[in-house]
Design a protein around this motif. Sequence first.
Motif, PDB file in Angstrom:
ATOM      1  N   UNK A 145      24.228  62.789  48.979  1.00 44.91           N
ATOM      2  CA  UNK A 145      24.963  63.772  49.776  1.00 44.91           C
ATOM      3  C   UNK A 145      25.834  64.640  48.867  1.00 44.91           C
ATOM      4  N   UNK A 146      26.541  64.019  47.936  1.00 49.14           N
ATOM      5  CA  UNK A 146      27.388  64.764  47.010  1.00 49.14           C
ATOM      6  C   UNK A 146      26.586  65.727  46.155  1.00 49.14           C
ATOM      7  N   UNK A 147      25.442  65.285  45.692  1.00 48.57           N
ATOM      8  CA  UNK A 147      24.588  66.152  44.869  1.00 48.57           C
ATOM      9  C   UNK A 147      24.082  67.349  45.680  1.00 48.57           C
ATOM     10  N   UNK A 148      23.737  67.106  46.952  1.00 47.17           N
ATOM     11  CA  UNK A 148      23.300  68.224  47.812  1.00 47.17           C
ATOM     12  C   UNK A 148      24.431  69.231  47.997  1.00 47.17           C
ATOM     13  N   UNK A 149      25.638  68.716  48.273  1.00 44.58           N
ATOM     14  CA  UNK A 149      26.781  69.602  48.490  1.00 44.58           C
ATOM     15  C   UNK A 149      27.130  70.369  47.213  1.00 44.58           C
ATOM     16  N   UNK A 150      27.115  69.690  46.066  1.00 41.97           N
ATOM     17  CA  UNK A 150      27.386  70.378  44.802  1.00 41.97           C
ATOM     18  C   UNK A 150      26.305  71.402  44.495  1.00 41.97           C
ATOM     19  N   UNK A 151      25.074  71.071  44.830  1.00 37.10           N
ATOM     20  CA  UNK A 151      23.981  72.021  44.628  1.00 37.10           C
ATOM     21  C   UNK A 151      24.228  73.301  45.407  1.00 37.10           C
ATOM     22  N   UNK A 152      24.656  73.144  46.647  1.00 36.50           N
ATOM     23  CA  UNK A 152      24.929  74.312  47.485  1.00 36.50           C
ATOM     24  C   UNK A 152      26.175  75.053  46.987  1.00 36.50           C
ATOM     25  N   UNK A 153      27.190  74.302  46.602  1.00 36.98           N
ATOM     26  CA  UNK A 153      28.422  74.888  46.060  1.00 36.98           C
ATOM     27  C   UNK A 153      28.104  75.749  44.836  1.00 36.98           C
TER      28      UNK A 153
ATOM     29  N   UNK B 229      58.977  76.348  42.870  1.00 38.10           N
ATOM     30  CA  UNK B 229      58.656  76.187  41.439  1.00 38.10           C
ATOM     31  C   UNK B 229      58.016  74.845  41.084  1.00 38.10           C
ATOM     32  N   UNK B 230      58.281  73.802  41.851  1.00 39.01           N
ATOM     33  CA  UNK B 230      57.734  72.478  41.538  1.00 39.01           C
ATOM     34  C   UNK B 230      56.446  72.169  42.292  1.00 39.01           C
ATOM     35  N   UNK B 231      55.814  73.187  42.836  1.00 36.71           N
ATOM     36  CA  UNK B 231      54.588  72.986  43.615  1.00 36.71           C
ATOM     37  C   UNK B 231      53.488  72.409  42.720  1.00 36.71           C
ATOM     38  N   UNK B 232      52.641  71.572  43.318  1.00 39.99           N
ATOM     39  CA  UNK B 232      51.513  70.989  42.579  1.00 39.99           C
ATOM     40  C   UNK B 232      50.543  72.081  42.123  1.00 39.99           C
ATOM     41  N   UNK B 233      49.869  71.819  41.021  1.00 39.85           N
ATOM     42  CA  UNK B 233      48.806  72.718  40.554  1.00 39.85           C
ATOM     43  C   UNK B 233      47.597  72.560  41.485  1.00 39.85           C
ATOM     44  N   UNK B 234      46.772  73.583  41.539  1.00 42.40           N
ATOM     45  CA  UNK B 234      45.528  73.477  42.316  1.00 42.40           C
ATOM     46  C   UNK B 234      44.567  72.583  41.552  1.00 42.40           C
ATOM     47  N   UNK B 235      44.048  71.575  42.223  1.00 41.95           N
ATOM     48  CA  UNK B 235      43.043  70.690  41.622  1.00 41.95           C
ATOM     49  C   UNK B 235      41.706  71.023  42.244  1.00 41.95           C
ATOM     50  N   UNK B 236      40.836  71.616  41.460  1.00 45.06           N
ATOM     51  CA  UNK B 236      39.509  71.992  41.936  1.00 45.06           C
ATOM     52  C   UNK B 236      38.602  70.770  41.858  1.00 45.06           C
ATOM     53  N   UNK B 237      38.328  70.191  43.024  1.00 44.28           N
ATOM     54  CA  UNK B 237      37.527  68.965  43.079  1.00 44.28           C
ATOM     55  C   UNK B 237      36.294  69.221  43.926  1.00 44.28           C
ATOM     56  N   UNK B 238      35.128  69.032  43.325  1.00 45.74           N
ATOM     57  CA  UNK B 238      33.868  69.196  44.041  1.00 45.74           C
ATOM     58  C   UNK B 238      33.416  67.882  44.643  1.00 45.74           C
ATOM     59  N   UNK B 239      32.149  67.597  44.508  1.00 44.78           N
ATOM     60  CA  UNK B 239      31.545  66.408  45.110  1.00 44.78           C
ATOM     61  C   UNK B 239      30.943  65.525  44.026  1.00 44.78           C
ATOM     62  N   UNK B 240      30.657  64.289  44.383  1.00 43.97           N
ATOM     63  CA  UNK B 240      30.127  63.306  43.441  1.00 43.97           C
ATOM     64  C   UNK B 240      28.614  63.468  43.306  1.00 43.97           C
ATOM     65  N   UNK B 241      28.162  63.901  42.137  1.00 42.92           N
ATOM     66  CA  UNK B 241      26.728  64.080  41.893  1.00 42.92           C
ATOM     67  C   UNK B 241      25.963  62.760  41.854  1.00 42.92           C
ATOM     68  N   UNK B 242      26.665  61.645  41.828  1.00 44.45           N
ATOM     69  CA  UNK B 242      25.994  60.349  41.768  1.00 44.45           C
ATOM     70  C   UNK B 242      25.542  59.855  43.135  1.00 44.45           C
TER      71      UNK B 242
ATOM     72  N   UNK C  30      31.387  68.379  39.560  1.00 49.75           N
ATOM     73  CA  UNK C  30      31.139  66.951  39.751  1.00 49.75           C
ATOM     74  C   UNK C  30      32.458  66.179  39.743  1.00 49.75           C
ATOM     75  N   UNK C  31      32.763  65.555  40.872  1.00 44.16           N
ATOM     76  CA  UNK C  31      34.027  64.810  40.989  1.00 44.16           C
ATOM     77  C   UNK C  31      33.944  63.408  40.407  1.00 44.16           C
ATOM     78  N   UNK C  32      32.738  62.937  40.114  1.00 44.31           N
ATOM     79  CA  UNK C  32      32.528  61.587  39.601  1.00 44.31           C
ATOM     80  C   UNK C  32      33.154  60.536  40.519  1.00 44.31           C
ATOM     81  N   UNK C  33      33.085  60.779  41.805  1.00 43.95           N
ATOM     82  CA  UNK C  33      33.568  59.808  42.782  1.00 43.95           C
ATOM     83  C   UNK C  33      35.024  59.971  43.174  1.00 43.95           C
TER      84      UNK C  33
END
Length: 185
Positions: free
Chosen positions: A113-121, A97-110, A146-149
């Motif tokens: 590399x992050x922008x390429x990965x987010x683009x593909x995602x 019951x006390x399990x962490x929530x799922x945090x959906x974290x992508x990549x940093x568009x700034x 966008x994870x903003x870093x």
Amino acid sequence: MKKLTEFERLSLYNQYTLLADIAKLQHDSSSEKNYNLTAEIFKNGYTAEYDMQDNALNDFYTDEMTITDEEQEEVGSLLSMYSYLTNNYNGAKKKFPNINEIRYVGYDDNTKVGARKNGYLNFIMSDKNQYNHVKKGFQKNEDSTNSHGYGAPRVSMLKKYLELHENEDFYNDSDKYVKEILEAK
């Protein structure tokens, strides 16, 4: 625009000639004229005119800008991880019951590399319309993928997921593994 080889010019000439033919079939004389003009520019090698063209070449990704195979594999693994978590979270929540929530974290568009990965995602989730259940999780975020870093949760969870994924009982004892992935540090 860089200097084009004869082959590149011929390819562009042929493409614009075909587009002009299609425009003609659609009775679109304005587009037909523009495509024929552009075809003529590439046919004759009028390099001063290359940059004047309003065409897809401006949006074309050079080899340095395209996503690598390894980056695509990482994005695929990330989507698989979030799919596994999303599909198995409710069962794990009942057991823990006390399990962490799922945090959906992508990549940093700034970053490039992050922008390429987010683009593909985003291509996979939106353009190909796959992983809709995962997409809903990302849509809960203010800026979607966008994870903003701030990628620490994604990195640690993905590392743990890839490590645990090899276990024989990974799909049979998913409650335990969901908890381990979500608690990864």
